[in-house]
Structure formats: structure tokens, C-alpha cells
Motif scaffolding. Structure first.
Motif, PDB file in Angstrom:
ATOM      1  N   ASN A  30      24.257 -33.667  42.515  1.00 26.54           N
ATOM      2  CA  ASN A  30      24.047 -32.791  44.007  1.00 26.54           C
ATOM      3  C   ASN A  30      22.786 -33.248  44.582  1.00 26.54           C
ATOM      4  OD1 ASN A  30      26.507 -31.262  43.850  1.00 26.54           O
ATOM      5  ND2 ASN A  30      25.735 -29.834  42.412  1.00 26.54           N
ATOM      6  N   GLU A  31      21.508 -33.216  43.955  1.00 23.64           N
ATOM      7  CA  GLU A  31      20.288 -33.533  44.665  1.00 23.64           C
ATOM      8  C   GLU A  31      20.302 -34.885  45.041  1.00 23.64           C
ATOM      9  OE1 GLU A  31      17.468 -33.193  41.257  1.00 23.64           O
ATOM     10  OE2 GLU A  31      17.447 -30.764  41.351  1.00 23.64           O
ATOM     11  N   THR A  32      21.043 -35.861  44.682  1.00 16.91           N
ATOM     12  CA  THR A  32      21.055 -37.203  45.298  1.00 16.91           C
ATOM     13  C   THR A  32      22.070 -37.434  46.157  1.00 16.91           C
ATOM     14  OG1 THR A  32      22.223 -37.957  43.317  1.00 16.91           O
ATOM     15  CG2 THR A  32      19.699 -38.144  43.066  1.00 16.91           C
ATOM     16  N   GLN A  33      22.990 -36.635  46.225  1.00 18.34           N
ATOM     17  CA  GLN A  33      24.138 -36.803  47.258  1.00 18.34           C
ATOM     18  C   GLN A  33      25.182 -37.626  46.864  1.00 18.34           C
ATOM     19  OE1 GLN A  33      24.311 -34.624  49.928  1.00 18.34           O
ATOM     20  NE2 GLN A  33      22.496 -33.776  49.328  1.00 18.34           N
ATOM     21  N   ALA A  34      25.138 -38.023  45.519  1.00 15.85           N
ATOM     22  CA  ALA A  34      26.095 -38.688  44.884  1.00 15.85           C
ATOM     23  C   ALA A  34      27.374 -38.224  44.547  1.00 15.85           C
ATOM     24  CB  ALA A  34      25.499 -39.224  43.393  1.00 15.85           C
ATOM     25  N   ALA A  35      27.404 -36.962  44.548  1.00 10.58           N
ATOM     26  CA  ALA A  35      28.649 -36.106  44.280  1.00 10.58           C
ATOM     27  C   ALA A  35      29.397 -36.256  45.623  1.00 10.58           C
ATOM     28  CB  ALA A  35      28.228 -34.828  43.895  1.00 10.58           C
ATOM     29  N   ASN A  36      28.949 -36.135  46.799  1.00  8.60           N
ATOM     30  CA  ASN A  36      29.655 -36.286  48.080  1.00  8.60           C
ATOM     31  C   ASN A  36      30.169 -37.536  48.115  1.00  8.60           C
ATOM     32  OD1 ASN A  36      29.097 -33.505  48.639  1.00  8.60           O
ATOM     33  ND2 ASN A  36      27.241 -33.971  49.781  1.00  8.60           N
ATOM     34  N   GLN A  37      29.184 -38.801  47.936  1.00 11.77           N
ATOM     35  CA  GLN A  37      29.735 -40.061  47.951  1.00 11.77           C
ATOM     36  C   GLN A  37      31.048 -40.356  47.112  1.00 11.77           C
ATOM     37  OE1 GLN A  37      26.782 -42.900  46.689  1.00 11.77           O
ATOM     38  NE2 GLN A  37      28.117 -44.423  47.038  1.00 11.77           N
ATOM     39  N   ILE A  38      30.999 -39.673  45.806  1.00 14.71           N
ATOM     40  CA  ILE A  38      32.072 -39.971  45.167  1.00 14.71           C
ATOM     41  C   ILE A  38      33.353 -39.188  45.435  1.00 14.71           C
ATOM     42  CG2 ILE A  38      33.105 -39.459  42.859  1.00 14.71           C
ATOM     43  CD1 ILE A  38      30.279 -39.333  41.508  1.00 14.71           C
ATOM     44  N   ASN A  39      33.102 -38.003  45.923  1.00 16.85           N
ATOM     45  CA  ASN A  39      34.409 -37.320  46.538  1.00 16.85           C
ATOM     46  C   ASN A  39      34.932 -38.057  47.776  1.00 16.85           C
ATOM     47  OD1 ASN A  39      34.136 -35.479  44.575  1.00 16.85           O
ATOM     48  ND2 ASN A  39      32.809 -33.934  45.790  1.00 16.85           N
ATOM     49  N   ASN A  40      33.877 -38.418  48.509  1.00 15.59           N
ATOM     50  CA  ASN A  40      34.629 -39.217  49.821  1.00 15.59           C
ATOM     51  C   ASN A  40      35.386 -40.571  49.498  1.00 15.59           C
ATOM     52  OD1 ASN A  40      33.447 -37.266  51.595  1.00 15.59           O
ATOM     53  ND2 ASN A  40      31.575 -38.363  51.826  1.00 15.59           N
ATOM     54  N   GLN A  95      15.258 -41.980  40.403  1.00 16.27           N
ATOM     55  CA  GLN A  95      16.190 -40.982  40.182  1.00 16.27           C
ATOM     56  C   GLN A  95      17.539 -41.133  40.760  1.00 16.27           C
ATOM     57  OE1 GLN A  95      14.903 -36.835  40.152  1.00 16.27           O
ATOM     58  NE2 GLN A  95      13.017 -37.105  39.101  1.00 16.27           N
ATOM     59  N   VAL A  96      17.340 -41.719  42.067  1.00 11.35           N
ATOM     60  CA  VAL A  96      18.747 -41.835  42.567  1.00 11.35           C
ATOM     61  C   VAL A  96      19.424 -43.139  41.998  1.00 11.35           C
ATOM     62  CG1 VAL A  96      19.688 -42.750  44.776  1.00 11.35           C
ATOM     63  CG2 VAL A  96      17.851 -41.046  44.844  1.00 11.35           C
ATOM     64  N   GLN A  97      18.521 -44.072  41.699  1.00 13.50           N
ATOM     65  CA  GLN A  97      19.242 -45.219  40.992  1.00 13.50           C
ATOM     66  C   GLN A  97      19.857 -45.113  39.772  1.00 13.50           C
ATOM     67  OE1 GLN A  97      15.737 -47.786  41.153  1.00 13.50           O
ATOM     68  NE2 GLN A  97      16.246 -48.827  42.988  1.00 13.50           N
ATOM     69  N   LEU A  98      19.217 -43.883  38.834  1.00 16.14           N
ATOM     70  CA  LEU A  98      19.573 -43.833  37.560  1.00 16.14           C
ATOM     71  C   LEU A  98      20.870 -43.106  37.603  1.00 16.14           C
ATOM     72  CD1 LEU A  98      19.238 -43.098  34.663  1.00 16.14           C
ATOM     73  CD2 LEU A  98      18.030 -40.860  35.200  1.00 16.14           C
ATOM     74  N   VAL A  99      21.344 -42.135  38.706  1.00 19.34           N
ATOM     75  CA  VAL A  99      22.294 -41.401  38.921  1.00 19.34           C
ATOM     76  C   VAL A  99      23.451 -42.530  39.558  1.00 19.34           C
ATOM     77  CG1 VAL A  99      23.764 -39.846  40.242  1.00 19.34           C
ATOM     78  CG2 VAL A  99      21.527 -39.382  39.512  1.00 19.34           C
ATOM     79  N   LEU A 100      23.123 -43.291  40.488  1.00 18.45           N
ATOM     80  CA  LEU A 100      24.112 -44.277  40.843  1.00 18.45           C
ATOM     81  C   LEU A 100      24.566 -45.441  39.887  1.00 18.45           C
ATOM     82  CD1 LEU A 100      22.630 -45.112  44.486  1.00 18.45           C
ATOM     83  CD2 LEU A 100      24.564 -43.307  43.561  1.00 18.45           C
ATOM     84  N   TYR A 101      23.646 -45.521  38.616  1.00 18.87           N
ATOM     85  CA  TYR A 101      23.772 -46.557  37.753  1.00 18.87           C
ATOM     86  C   TYR A 101      24.916 -46.039  36.824  1.00 18.87           C
ATOM     87  CZ  TYR A 101      22.560 -49.697  34.063  1.00 18.87           C
ATOM     88  OH  TYR A 101      22.539 -50.801  33.171  1.00 18.87           O
ATOM     89  N   HIS A 102      25.222 -44.858  36.957  1.00 19.25           N
ATOM     90  CA  HIS A 102      26.425 -44.142  36.071  1.00 19.25           C
ATOM     91  C   HIS A 102      27.685 -44.322  36.914  1.00 19.25           C
ATOM     92  CE1 HIS A 102      23.038 -42.892  33.701  1.00 19.25           C
ATOM     93  NE2 HIS A 102      23.727 -42.364  32.796  1.00 19.25           N
ATOM     94  N   ILE A 103      27.736 -44.899  37.859  1.00 22.37           N
ATOM     95  CA  ILE A 103      28.691 -44.693  38.839  1.00 22.37           C
ATOM     96  C   ILE A 103      29.276 -46.346  39.103  1.00 22.37           C
ATOM     97  CG2 ILE A 103      30.095 -44.043  40.948  1.00 22.37           C
ATOM     98  CD1 ILE A 103      27.612 -41.864  41.059  1.00 22.37           C
ATOM     99  N   CYS A 104      30.628 -46.887  38.819  1.00 15.15           N
ATOM    100  CA  CYS A 104      31.178 -48.067  39.410  1.00 15.15           C
ATOM    101  C   CYS A 104      32.005 -47.876  40.580  1.00 15.15           C
ATOM    102  CB  CYS A 104      31.992 -48.622  38.220  1.00 15.15           C
ATOM    103  SG  CYS A 104      30.923 -49.164  36.629  1.00 15.15           S
ATOM    104  N   PRO A 105      31.754 -48.738  41.446  1.00 14.45           N
ATOM    105  CA  PRO A 105      32.551 -48.534  42.756  1.00 14.45           C
ATOM    106  C   PRO A 105      34.077 -48.954  42.878  1.00 14.45           C
ATOM    107  CG  PRO A 105      30.947 -50.538  42.848  1.00 14.45           C
ATOM    108  CD  PRO A 105      30.732 -49.698  41.461  1.00 14.45           C
ATOM    109  N   LYS A 106      34.535 -48.706  41.624  1.00 12.36           N
ATOM    110  CA  LYS A 106      35.943 -49.344  41.430  1.00 12.36           C
ATOM    111  C   LYS A 106      36.504 -48.380  40.159  1.00 12.36           C
ATOM    112  CE  LYS A 106      38.813 -53.333  40.390  1.00 12.36           C
ATOM    113  NZ  LYS A 106      38.514 -54.878  40.285  1.00 12.36           N
TER     114      LYS A 106
END
Length: 245
Positions: free
Chosen positions: A55-65, A100-111
């Protein structure tokens, strides 16, 4: 006897029609709503820290979208609260906001990846952090059979549990935080600007200064010429006056 047969017939017809009437009166199933990554993690009840970072890095919104509006899907490796608690003290606080943003995004694959497909991918697999700071930020997968391991180069952990495994989103539990090896490596130097080899800029400046017109010399020369001409004219008039007298 006829009355008994009529009663039995009525009873049989009522029993046959009852399931049909019940089926017709049952409400239709409610369609599934949009996918929400934080709702999936909250249901599992052991991902408080990861949810906060999403939530803090807005990664949740990116995943949902992406999972609700595209065909590519996504894959998330979710560290448990115990995984974060087992980090050395102060690990997260020592990270910059960008890290911190990079750490969260590192746990997400765009596929989207199933567990089976992770065994046959070409390593390293891109993450949402790949390319930042001109670095790879990739994950490596190994294993056999039903066992899949994920490695960052400094951390390796098996993937035990799938919180969600159907496309377009796969969410896998990991019991260690995937710390990128890029955090411990020096950043590549920034590209330097191209050299100005022809020296045209300096030459232009020098040439411009050399060609600047002088404001004093022409004016002084003109003044001297006017004084000389007046002096000669005065002498000629004086001579003519003397001759006439």
C-alpha cells in the motif's frame, strides 16, 4: 379405491414438481468481483507487513490494475510476517525510499507463472524492479517435480503454498524476504555526456569576442580628421585676408 389412487397421483405429482419449483426460485450465483491482492493476503492472515509495503509503495494498485485490465497477468511472491521478523534488526529502516519500492517490486513478476512453468523459464526472470538503476533485479528458479525454489543470488527459499494459482494472478508464499543482490553491489557508473571534440563551442566564443567591433577607435579618428581640416581652413582664410589688404 378410486379416491386412494387420485390421492397417490396428486402426491406423486407434488413430489416431482417440488425440486423444479425450488430450483426456479433459487437466486442466481453472484458474479465474482475484481481481483484485489490485499484482500487475498488479508484472508490468509499472516502478511501484515507485506500488505503495508504494498500500500505504501502503490504496488497494490499496480497489481490490481494489471490483472483486472490486461491479459498478461502477474505473479506475486508474498513473504510472511515471520519472514520479515527474521530479517536482521533495522534491515528495512536502513533502506532508502527508492530501495523500499524496489524491494516490493522485486517480489512481483509482470507475467502470470504457474508452478510448473517456473521450472522451465529462462533465468533470470524479469521482475517489476528490472531495469531500475540500469540493473537486472531478476529472479532465478530451480527445482524438480512439485518442488520449486526461488533465488536472488544471496537468498534462496522454496515455494510452499499457492494463495492463488489461477490466471490472471498467481500468489505464492515465501518464508524469506527476497533481498536483491543488487542492494549489496555497487551501482554501475552513470553515463557521461559525450565529449565536445571539435572545440566548436570554445572557438565560437573566442571568435565572437575577437570579432566584436571597437567603439572607441573610429570615433577618435574621425575627431582628429575634423580638427585638422578646420585648422587648414583657418590658415587659408588668414592668408587670403593678408593678401587682400
Amino acid at each position: 379405491m378410486a379416491l386412494i389412487l387420485l390421492s397417490l397421483t396428486t402426491l406423486l405429482l407434488s413430489l416431482l414438481l417440488l425440486p423444479t419449483a425450488h430450483a426456479q426460485s433459487a437466486p442466481p450465483p453472484t458474479p465474482a468481483g475484481p481481483i484485489n491482492i490485499t484482500a487475498i493476503l488479508e484472508k490468509a492472515n499472516q502478511y501484515t507487513t507485506f500488505i503495508r509495503l504494498l500500500n505504501e509503495t502503490q504496488a497494490a494498485n499496480q497489481i490490481n490494475n494489471q490483472v483486472n485490465n490486461s491479459h498478461d497477468g502477474m505473479t506475486v511472491f508474498a513473504p510472511t510476517d515471520n519472514a520479515f521478523n527474521n530479517l536482521p534488526p533495522g534491515t528495512l529502516n536502513k533502506l532508502t525510499n527508492q530501495q523500499q519500492v524496489q524491494l516490493v517490486l522485486y517480489h512481483i513478476c509482470p507475467k502470470y507463472y504457474s508452478l510448473e512453468s517456473l521450472l522451465t523459464v529462462s533465468n533470470p526472470v524479469r521482475t517489476q524492479a528490472s531495469g531500475q538503476d540500469n540493473q537486472v533485479f531478476g529472479l532465478n528458479f530451480t527445482g524438480q517435480g512439485n518442488q520449486v525454489n526461488v533465488s536472488t543470488g544471496i537468498v534462496e527459499v522454496p515455494i510452499y503454498n499457492a494463495l492463488m494459482k489461477d490466471p490472471p494472478l498467481a500468489v505464492y508464499q515465501v518464508d524469506k524476504v527476497l533481498i536483491p543482490k543488487e542492494f549489496s553491489e555497487p551501482k554501475p557508473p552513470a553515463a557521461s555526456p559525450p565529449p565536445n571534440g571539435d572545440g566548436s563551442g570554445s572557438a565560437a566564443k573566442d571568435g565572437g569576442a575577437a570579432k566584436a567591433p571597437s567603439t572607441s577607435s573610429p570615433g577618435n579618428g574621425s575627431g582628429k580628421m575634423n580638427v585638422g581640416f578646420g585648422l587648414v581652413t583657418g590658415i587659408l582664410l588668414l592668408c587670403m585676408g593678408l593678401l587682400s589688404s
